[in-house]
Design a protein around this motif. Structure first.
Motif, PDB file in Angstrom:
ATOM      1  N   PHE A   1       0.751  -1.402  -0.076  1.00 45.45           N
ATOM      2  CA  PHE A   1      -0.014  -0.023  -0.060  1.00 45.45           C
ATOM      3  C   PHE A   1       0.968   1.231   0.151  1.00 45.45           C
ATOM      4  O   PHE A   1       1.890   1.284   0.730  1.00 45.45           O
ATOM      5  CB  PHE A   1      -0.972   0.079   1.373  1.00 45.45           C
ATOM      6  N   ARG A   2       0.459   2.257  -0.716  1.00 47.83           N
ATOM      7  CA  ARG A   2       1.199   3.541  -0.791  1.00 47.83           C
ATOM      8  C   ARG A   2       1.027   4.272   0.552  1.00 47.83           C
ATOM      9  O   ARG A   2      -0.003   3.984   1.294  1.00 47.83           O
ATOM     10  CB  ARG A   2       0.765   4.413  -2.030  1.00 47.83           C
ATOM     11  N   ALA A   3       1.780   5.229   0.777  1.00 49.20           N
ATOM     12  CA  ALA A   3       1.787   6.054   1.865  1.00 49.20           C
ATOM     13  C   ALA A   3       0.384   6.709   2.126  1.00 49.20           C
ATOM     14  O   ALA A   3      -0.149   6.606   3.255  1.00 49.20           O
ATOM     15  CB  ALA A   3       3.083   7.093   2.035  1.00 49.20           C
ATOM     16  N   LYS A   4      -0.288   7.081   1.075  1.00 44.59           N
ATOM     17  CA  LYS A   4      -1.465   7.716   1.291  1.00 44.59           C
ATOM     18  C   LYS A   4      -2.491   6.951   1.599  1.00 44.59           C
ATOM     19  O   LYS A   4      -3.630   7.269   2.219  1.00 44.59           O
ATOM     20  CB  LYS A   4      -1.946   8.462   0.117  1.00 44.59           C
ATOM     21  N   ASP A   5      -2.222   5.680   1.486  1.00 43.78           N
ATOM     22  CA  ASP A   5      -3.269   4.515   1.781  1.00 43.78           C
ATOM     23  C   ASP A   5      -3.236   4.122   3.313  1.00 43.78           C
ATOM     24  O   ASP A   5      -4.009   3.487   3.705  1.00 43.78           O
ATOM     25  CB  ASP A   5      -3.376   3.413   1.114  1.00 43.78           C
ATOM     26  N   GLU A   6      -2.172   4.777   4.142  1.00 42.26           N
ATOM     27  CA  GLU A   6      -2.031   4.377   5.301  1.00 42.26           C
ATOM     28  C   GLU A   6      -3.183   4.967   6.288  1.00 42.26           C
ATOM     29  O   GLU A   6      -3.592   4.527   7.547  1.00 42.26           O
ATOM     30  CB  GLU A   6      -0.508   4.975   5.996  1.00 42.26           C
ATOM     31  N   ASN A   7      -3.821   5.980   5.777  1.00 39.63           N
ATOM     32  CA  ASN A   7      -4.905   6.801   6.751  1.00 39.63           C
ATOM     33  C   ASN A   7      -6.440   6.059   6.444  1.00 39.63           C
ATOM     34  O   ASN A   7      -7.365   6.431   6.773  1.00 39.63           O
ATOM     35  CB  ASN A   7      -4.983   8.461   6.320  1.00 39.63           C
ATOM     36  N   LEU A   8      -6.435   4.946   5.687  1.00 39.23           N
ATOM     37  CA  LEU A   8      -7.513   4.274   5.559  1.00 39.23           C
ATOM     38  C   LEU A   8      -7.938   3.541   6.708  1.00 39.23           C
ATOM     39  O   LEU A   8      -7.364   3.182   7.656  1.00 39.23           O
ATOM     40  CB  LEU A   8      -7.258   3.143   4.435  1.00 39.23           C
ATOM     41  N   SER A   9      -9.430   3.168   6.887  1.00 34.87           N
ATOM     42  CA  SER A   9      -9.865   2.584   7.953  1.00 34.87           C
ATOM     43  C   SER A   9      -9.305   1.226   8.029  1.00 34.87           C
ATOM     44  O   SER A   9      -9.085   0.582   7.035  1.00 34.87           O
ATOM     45  CB  SER A   9     -11.286   2.945   7.927  1.00 34.87           C
ATOM     46  N   PRO A  10      -9.211   0.430   9.272  1.00 34.64           N
ATOM     47  CA  PRO A  10      -8.891  -0.794   9.251  1.00 34.64           C
ATOM     48  C   PRO A  10      -9.720  -1.937   8.516  1.00 34.64           C
ATOM     49  O   PRO A  10      -9.498  -2.820   8.028  1.00 34.64           O
ATOM     50  CB  PRO A  10      -8.764  -1.273  10.808  1.00 34.64           C
ATOM     51  N   GLU A  11     -11.138  -1.564   8.528  1.00 29.75           N
ATOM     52  CA  GLU A  11     -12.279  -2.387   7.457  1.00 29.75           C
ATOM     53  C   GLU A  11     -11.987  -2.337   6.214  1.00 29.75           C
ATOM     54  O   GLU A  11     -12.042  -3.253   5.376  1.00 29.75           O
ATOM     55  CB  GLU A  11     -13.594  -1.830   8.084  1.00 29.75           C
TER      56      GLU A  11
ATOM     57  N   GLN B   1     -12.121  -2.851 -13.451  1.00 32.83           N
ATOM     58  CA  GLN B   1     -13.541  -2.483 -13.289  1.00 32.83           C
ATOM     59  C   GLN B   1     -14.283  -2.778 -12.130  1.00 32.83           C
ATOM     60  O   GLN B   1     -15.189  -2.392 -11.673  1.00 32.83           O
ATOM     61  CB  GLN B   1     -14.084  -2.749 -14.684  1.00 32.83           C
ATOM     62  N   ILE B   2     -13.738  -4.064 -11.751  1.00 39.16           N
ATOM     63  CA  ILE B   2     -14.432  -4.854 -10.428  1.00 39.16           C
ATOM     64  C   ILE B   2     -14.285  -3.684  -9.445  1.00 39.16           C
ATOM     65  O   ILE B   2     -15.026  -3.545  -8.512  1.00 39.16           O
ATOM     66  CB  ILE B   2     -14.052  -6.028 -10.281  1.00 39.16           C
ATOM     67  N   LYS B   3     -12.852  -3.269  -9.265  1.00 36.15           N
ATOM     68  CA  LYS B   3     -12.597  -2.389  -8.005  1.00 36.15           C
ATOM     69  C   LYS B   3     -13.235  -1.088  -7.922  1.00 36.15           C
ATOM     70  O   LYS B   3     -13.333  -0.512  -7.193  1.00 36.15           O
ATOM     71  CB  LYS B   3     -11.071  -2.054  -8.260  1.00 36.15           C
ATOM     72  N   ALA B   4     -14.033  -0.655  -8.850  1.00 34.85           N
ATOM     73  CA  ALA B   4     -14.849   0.538  -8.959  1.00 34.85           C
ATOM     74  C   ALA B   4     -16.316   0.290  -8.435  1.00 34.85           C
ATOM     75  O   ALA B   4     -17.021   1.210  -8.158  1.00 34.85           O
ATOM     76  CB  ALA B   4     -15.110   0.901 -10.792  1.00 34.85           C
ATOM     77  N   LEU B   5     -16.608  -1.141  -8.315  1.00 34.98           N
ATOM     78  CA  LEU B   5     -17.928  -1.264  -7.794  1.00 34.98           C
ATOM     79  C   LEU B   5     -17.857  -1.195  -6.338  1.00 34.98           C
ATOM     80  O   LEU B   5     -16.804  -1.274  -5.635  1.00 34.98           O
ATOM     81  CB  LEU B   5     -18.311  -2.796  -8.018  1.00 34.98           C
ATOM     82  N   PRO B   6     -19.099  -1.231  -5.507  1.00 38.87           N
ATOM     83  CA  PRO B   6     -19.132  -1.310  -4.044  1.00 38.87           C
ATOM     84  C   PRO B   6     -18.531  -2.587  -3.482  1.00 38.87           C
ATOM     85  O   PRO B   6     -18.736  -3.489  -4.159  1.00 38.87           O
ATOM     86  CB  PRO B   6     -20.524  -1.029  -3.666  1.00 38.87           C
ATOM     87  N   ILE B   7     -17.865  -2.366  -2.404  1.00 43.51           N
ATOM     88  CA  ILE B   7     -17.396  -3.494  -1.931  1.00 43.51           C
ATOM     89  C   ILE B   7     -18.231  -4.540  -1.532  1.00 43.51           C
ATOM     90  O   ILE B   7     -17.910  -5.736  -1.767  1.00 43.51           O
ATOM     91  CB  ILE B   7     -16.491  -3.026  -0.522  1.00 43.51           C
ATOM     92  N   LYS B   8     -19.342  -4.228  -1.176  1.00 42.30           N
ATOM     93  CA  LYS B   8     -20.442  -5.513  -0.878  1.00 42.30           C
ATOM     94  C   LYS B   8     -20.726  -6.207  -2.298  1.00 42.30           C
ATOM     95  O   LYS B   8     -20.917  -7.084  -2.384  1.00 42.30           O
ATOM     96  CB  LYS B   8     -21.882  -5.001  -0.262  1.00 42.30           C
TER      97      LYS B   8
ATOM     98  N   MET C   1     -18.853  -1.431   9.149  1.00 43.71           N
ATOM     99  CA  MET C   1     -18.745  -2.197   8.055  1.00 43.71           C
ATOM    100  C   MET C   1     -19.774  -1.624   6.894  1.00 43.71           C
ATOM    101  O   MET C   1     -19.562  -1.981   5.676  1.00 43.71           O
ATOM    102  CB  MET C   1     -19.192  -3.666   8.470  1.00 43.71           C
ATOM    103  N   LYS C   2     -20.970  -1.092   7.463  1.00 49.09           N
ATOM    104  CA  LYS C   2     -21.800  -0.769   6.642  1.00 49.09           C
ATOM    105  C   LYS C   2     -21.610   0.495   5.736  1.00 49.09           C
ATOM    106  O   LYS C   2     -21.829   0.473   4.495  1.00 49.09           O
ATOM    107  CB  LYS C   2     -23.320  -0.567   7.299  1.00 49.09           C
ATOM    108  N   GLN C   3     -20.584   1.233   6.613  1.00 47.98           N
ATOM    109  CA  GLN C   3     -20.012   2.271   5.688  1.00 47.98           C
ATOM    110  C   GLN C   3     -19.130   2.097   4.592  1.00 47.98           C
ATOM    111  O   GLN C   3     -19.080   2.521   3.765  1.00 47.98           O
ATOM    112  CB  GLN C   3     -19.333   3.462   6.971  1.00 47.98           C
ATOM    113  N   VAL C   4     -18.274   0.874   5.055  1.00 43.81           N
ATOM    114  CA  VAL C   4     -17.286   0.647   4.239  1.00 43.81           C
ATOM    115  C   VAL C   4     -17.845  -0.202   3.034  1.00 43.81           C
ATOM    116  O   VAL C   4     -17.216  -0.200   1.734  1.00 43.81           O
ATOM    117  CB  VAL C   4     -16.244  -0.364   4.749  1.00 43.81           C
ATOM    118  N   ALA C   5     -18.941  -1.077   3.002  1.00 40.40           N
ATOM    119  CA  ALA C   5     -19.553  -1.591   2.252  1.00 40.40           C
ATOM    120  C   ALA C   5     -20.115  -0.881   1.130  1.00 40.40           C
ATOM    121  O   ALA C   5     -20.219  -1.550  -0.157  1.00 40.40           O
ATOM    122  CB  ALA C   5     -20.715  -2.659   3.062  1.00 40.40           C
ATOM    123  N   ASP C   6     -20.348   0.286   1.340  1.00 44.63           N
ATOM    124  CA  ASP C   6     -20.745   1.098   0.138  1.00 44.63           C
ATOM    125  C   ASP C   6     -19.898   1.845  -0.461  1.00 44.63           C
ATOM    126  O   ASP C   6     -19.877   2.341  -1.518  1.00 44.63           O
ATOM    127  CB  ASP C   6     -22.040   2.137   0.736  1.00 44.63           C
ATOM    128  N   LEU C   7     -18.748   1.689  -0.195  1.00 45.74           N
ATOM    129  CA  LEU C   7     -17.489   2.562  -0.603  1.00 45.74           C
ATOM    130  C   LEU C   7     -16.867   1.289  -1.830  1.00 45.74           C
ATOM    131  O   LEU C   7     -17.266   0.444  -1.651  1.00 45.74           O
ATOM    132  CB  LEU C   7     -16.381   2.582   0.544  1.00 45.74           C
TER     133      LEU C   7
END
Length: 133
Positions: free
Chosen positions: A44-54, A92-99, A119-125
């Protein structure tokens, strides 16, 4: 039974251990048949370190599943066979919502089955942590 006549051509055969050309051909054949090494943990790049653990966990699960699927497909036809099987390319799959990615790739994980508030918040990203279109 009659004894088969000895063939004089047998004396012309080259011992495979003594022929450098045959050894080279054998090495090329064995390396061509080996599957490509599966990538280890994604970096993961340095900018990805601020992502949530989920979200980080979701990304790791998605990357792991994608690498498993790609490793099972023949080298050289991975992208085209993946597109036939799933109807889109991995990017293209990575552009879809996580759920939706989890259901498409058939990923089951206990934390994502419970769907807590985080998890609900992350599932919609999407994979990159942005709201999907």
């Amino acid at each position: 039974m009659a004894k088969s006549p000895s063939r004089p051509a047998d004396s012309l055969l080259v011992n495979p251990g003594k022929s450098s050309r045959l050894q080279e051909m054998r090495q090329r054949a064995t390396t061509a048949n080996q599957p490509a090494p599966a990538p280890t943990q994604p970096t993961f790049r340095a900018k990805d370190e601020n992502l949530s653990p989920e979200l980080t966990l979701a990304r790791q699960l998605i990357d792991q599943r994608l690498s498993e699927i790609m490793a099972a497909l023949p080298v050289g036809k991975q992208r085209s066979l993946f597109k036939i099987r799933f109807g889109m390319e991995p990017a293209q799959i990575k552009a879809l919502p996580i759920k939706q990615i989890f259901s498409l790739l058939e990923i089951n994980h206990t934390q994502f089955n419970n769907l807590s508030a985080n998890m609900k918040q992350v599932a919609d990203l999407n994979y990159n942590g942005r709201q999907s279109n």
